[in-house]
Enzyme design. Sequence first.
Site, PDB file in Angstrom:
ATOM      1  N   ARG A  69       0.825  -1.210   0.000  1.00 28.92           N
ATOM      2  CA  ARG A  69       0.000   0.000   0.000  1.00 28.92           C
ATOM      3  C   ARG A  69       0.862   1.265   0.000  1.00 28.92           C
ATOM      4  O   ARG A  69       0.527   2.252  -0.661  1.00 28.92           O
ATOM      5  CB  ARG A  69      -0.923  -0.020   1.220  1.00 28.92           C
ATOM      6  N   HIS A  73       0.497   4.307  -2.738  1.00 26.12           N
ATOM      7  CA  HIS A  73       0.227   5.677  -2.298  1.00 26.12           C
ATOM      8  C   HIS A  73       1.381   6.619  -2.602  1.00 26.12           C
ATOM      9  O   HIS A  73       1.183   7.826  -2.700  1.00 26.12           O
ATOM     10  CB  HIS A  73      -0.102   5.680  -0.804  1.00 26.12           C
ATOM     11  N   ASN A  97      -3.630   8.446   3.908  1.00 28.62           N
ATOM     12  CA  ASN A  97      -2.311   7.983   4.345  1.00 28.62           C
ATOM     13  C   ASN A  97      -2.179   7.834   5.852  1.00 28.62           C
ATOM     14  O   ASN A  97      -1.153   7.351   6.341  1.00 28.62           O
ATOM     15  CB  ASN A  97      -1.229   8.937   3.834  1.00 28.62           C
ATOM     16  N   HIS A 197      -5.892  -5.855  -3.416  1.00 22.60           N
ATOM     17  CA  HIS A 197      -6.842  -6.014  -2.313  1.00 22.60           C
ATOM     18  C   HIS A 197      -7.098  -7.488  -1.989  1.00 22.60           C
ATOM     19  O   HIS A 197      -7.963  -7.787  -1.166  1.00 22.60           O
ATOM     20  CB  HIS A 197      -8.154  -5.307  -2.638  1.00 22.60           C
TER      21      HIS A 197
END
Length: 322
Positions: A69, A73, A97, A197
């Site tokens: 992740r 990001h 975040n 995911h």
Amino acid sequence: MGKMLTRPHVILLLVVASLVVLTPPGLIEAQLVNGFYASHGCPKAESIIKSAVITAIQQNSANAPGLLRIFFHDCIVNGCDGSVLIDSPSEKDAIPNQTLHGFAVIDTAKAQVEEVCPGIVSCADIVALAAETSVAISSGGRVSWEVPTGRRDGLVSSAAAALAAIPRPTDTVATITSKFAARGLSVEQMVALSGAHTIGLAHCSAFSNRLSPTLDSTLASPLAQSLLTLCQSGSNNTTNLDVTTPTKFDAAYFRNLQVGLGLLTSDAELQSDGSTSGFVSANTNFNTFAANFISSMIAMGNVEVLTGTAGQIRTNCHAFNS
């Protein structure tokens, strides 16, 4: 006679060979290369980083989705430049975040590589290498690739930029498609990357819109009832993004979408939207998903990278060099 390559490796070689095609001109500052540090003063860099990440995941399996992740990001904002690692005021202040975790793993890898070859390996490359190792471990070695390296660290980290660029769990397909397109990534690549995911957790606050004020009719009833029970006691409670094989990096996420088991609005809409449902179906095949995910990760990892003398090599991943 040379060793015969298996199909996934052949696909990967073709992807690397045509890498520039995957991301439109203008979004790549310079081309990265495989094994950059082998010829740039730190031949043990990748093995040191991989070892640090493996150890961290063995100690806490949640580090795998956390590191993956962080990579997303980081890259989706201003390209893969390590800007998400900078301490406040920075991208870390953006709401999406504030639940990131795994920064300590990046710090450990950075400290270990600095002991061997100080001032050479970028934080941005550590993030990219950590993401690949996380996927490799979570898939039992079935999904892995050679990460092109040579990135340098960025000089800007803006919470506002992060908030605008990072897809939200309530976003429609059209909105997410637009955000990925801004980074030069296609709809097909967006769907493949959504397959991340298949591991990790989500807070109730990320999918509460599907539970109230009206229960989302596309959510499978047994799952809906369990989520209602879970979230009644607090929005900070968490559940698995993949409700069938939550710790295994596989194609179950896409099969879940087809039967109403996608957790987030942004997940479920991949199945209900005509522009993406075909890609969901294709990715239910593990080999197809693996190849698509690898090529899409390489493409994302090459977006707007800084190389050469651009940016800097941070001494501390949390702060710009003074």
